[in-house]
Enzyme design. Structure first.
Site, PDB file in Angstrom:
ATOM      1  N   GLU A 133       0.696  -0.882  -0.121  1.00 39.27           N
ATOM      2  CA  GLU A 133      -0.096   0.072  -0.126  1.00 39.27           C
ATOM      3  C   GLU A 133       0.687   1.206   0.363  1.00 39.27           C
ATOM      4  OE1 GLU A 133      -3.098  -0.564  -0.742  1.00 39.27           O
ATOM      5  OE2 GLU A 133      -3.024  -2.467  -0.065  1.00 39.27           O
ATOM      6  N   HIS A 156       1.483   2.041  -4.017  1.00 35.26           N
ATOM      7  CA  HIS A 156       0.837   3.199  -4.368  1.00 35.26           C
ATOM      8  C   HIS A 156       0.027   4.300  -3.685  1.00 35.26           C
ATOM      9  CE1 HIS A 156      -1.565  -0.205  -6.672  1.00 35.26           C
ATOM     10  NE2 HIS A 156      -2.432  -1.106  -4.842  1.00 35.26           N
ATOM     11  N   GLU A 194      -0.452  -0.675 -10.109  1.00 36.52           N
ATOM     12  CA  GLU A 194       0.292  -2.256  -9.515  1.00 36.52           C
ATOM     13  C   GLU A 194       1.302  -2.078  -9.788  1.00 36.52           C
ATOM     14  OE1 GLU A 194      -0.942  -5.167  -7.214  1.00 36.52           O
ATOM     15  OE2 GLU A 194      -2.539  -3.225  -7.492  1.00 36.52           O
TER      16      GLU A 194
END
Length: 488
Positions: A256, A259, A285
């Site tokens: 995460e 991201h 991604e």
């Protein structure tokens, strides 16, 4: 003020409202009381009504047409390209359908979580059938006679099609299946110690900082399904904790952070504009997967992590850095996509891709989905699903209407493979820095080559530019996996 100036002022307000709507979703998955779900569905629907009306407003269309006639410069043209695409899609979808989807998916998400906790697919199937019905309506409005599933993919990966994905998966599958067979034939170490929750979270925060996550503009919370939310100066991440599996927490966090660093790294001049967010979910991604896998699961970085975990948890029964490296990268017969090793991960995506194509085409009924999942899983992975939470209920995506999203995970892996190949040439001290627990040179290269551009370039173009003009293909990813797992 020109038409372009007026249009961009309008866009900044819309982008700001979209961030508020996203915050409602973040709150629903992290802090919202269970009893608030019906009201939250109404709130989500109200926000979607406002956003949809703004995006399809005739004034926006008029300003857009005027701006397109007068604008010059690469950045302005890129902004207008995104606005045109968003406007054209907004005017095709009826406002009442957009609002109905927002309300339904907000409610369905809570029902999915309850069904997952109870391993009860039948309890979730009726609301999922409604989601599929409305998504097919939306796809038909967007496709205008074209392929329904392609219209949904385009929401997440512009210009991608199911046919191109089928070809990519056909190239990948034989090498992945062969590599998996060889890898599963070996013994892999398993960690069996208990790891205290708060100690895991402290280590996760430390690792997040080392990978460049700015906690002054973000926060880390717990969620059933880890995710990242927001952009610019408010980018939040979540993780989850399992007492006997610290890698779940650590590597969900690193994933995460990939991201989040993309969103935090975008050029500040693009903030609250169409360029001020990741250009596609495939490119998004690529950042999370390269952070998690090529960097975070590398032999060099796991050597540092092993020492750090010994400091945090004491002796946890793993004798040495090499054993720890193999434990981190263990190839095993599991069920869960988010916990899958790198060799098998894309096989999980292929399963979901085929099933959701069939759902959207009307070839698979929602009532038959669990059986279809279980049959396909056993055929693909060689063992039977033991319960619904390990099978059809494990992912949140379908409950919130994210049909067409799953294949972008594999696209991200393919893009990450290309980026890692280029990075190894561009960052000559990469291994030494990772061994010190300092991935800054690698993440800095990614920021400069990919993240800072936001939505300025098309998805495949931004990857090609970072890789010296090479068109992205699956080859570098497959070669990386063979090099890493072929003899481990």
């Amino acid at each position: 003020m020109t038409a372009y100036d007026d249009l961009m002022a309008l866009e900044r307000e819309t982008q700001a409202l979209a961030q508020v709507a996203g915050r409602l979703g973040w709150d629903q998955e992290t802090m919202m009381p269970r009893g608030a779900a019906p009201q939250r569905a109404e709130e989500a629907g109200a926000m979607q009504a406002v956003l949809h009306a703004r995006r399809g407003d005739a004034r926006r269309g008029d300003l857009l047409a005027q701006a397109e006639a007068e604008a010059t410069g690469e950045v302005a043209c890129a902004q207008l390209r995104h606005i045109r695409r968003d406007f054209d899609r907004a005017v095709r979808v009826p406002g009442d359908l957009a609002v109905a989807l927002a309300r339904l998916t907000s409610r369905a998400q809570g029902q999915w979580a309850e069904a997952r906790a109870g391993d009860d697919y039948a309890a979730f199937a009726p609301v999922l059938a409604e989601v599929v019905r409305l998504k097919r309506e939306e796809a038909a409005a967007l496709a205008r006679g074209g392929d329904l599933y392609d219209a949904l993919i385009d929401d997440f990966e512009p210009e991608m099609t199911a046919a191109r994905l089928d070809a990519m998966f056909a190239e990948m599958r034989p090498r992945l299946v062969d590599l998996r067979a060889r890898a599963l034939d070996r013994d892999w170490p398993v960690m069996e110690a208990a790891f205290e929750e708060q100690a895991q979270l402290r280590l996760a925060r430390e690792v997040a900082r080392r990978f460049g996550y700015d906690f002054a503009r973000g926060r880390l919370d717990l969620a059933v399904h880890p995710f990242s939310s927001g952009s610019g100066d408010d980018v939040r991440i979540t993780t989850r904790v399992a007492e006997h599996d610290p890698f779940n927490c650590i590597y969900s966090t690193i994933h995460e952070v990939g991201h989040a660093c993309y969103e935090q790294g975008i050029d500040a001049d693009y903030r609250l504009t169409p360029l001020g967010q990741g250009v596609s979910m495939g490119v998004h991604e690529s950042q999370s997967r390269i952070y998690e896998n090529q960097l975070g699961r590398s032999r060099a970085f796991t050597g540092w992590l092993y020492a750090r975990m010994r400091e945090a948890f004491g002796d946890f029964g793993v004798a040495g850095e090499e054993v720890f490296y193999r434990a981190v990268n263990r190839v095993h017969r599991g069920y869960i996509r988010t916990e899958a090793d790198e060799v098998q991960y894309n096989l999980h995506i292929m399963l979901r891709f085929d099933l959701e194509k069939a759902l959207i085409a009307g070839d698979l009924a929602v009532d038959d989905l669990e059986a279809a999942w279980n049959d396909r899983f056993e055929a693909d992975f060689g063992h039977a699903v033991d319960r619904a939470s390990n099978g059809v209920l494990q992912d949140v995506h379908w409950s919130v209407g994210l049909f067409g999203y799953f294949p972008t995970y594999s696209l991200g892996n393919v893009y990450a493979g290309c980026l890692y190949h280029a990075m190894r040439a561009a960052v000559p001290d990469l291994e030494a820095e990772l061994a010190r627990g300092e991935p800054g040179a690698a993440t800095g290269w990614l920021c400069a080559q990919v993240q800072a551009h936001g939505g300025r370039f098309a998805p495949a173009e931004v990857i090609a530019r970072a890789c010296g003009g090479e068109t992205p293909t699956a080859g570098p990813l497959l070669d990386y996996l063979e090099e890493k797992f072929g003899g481990m």
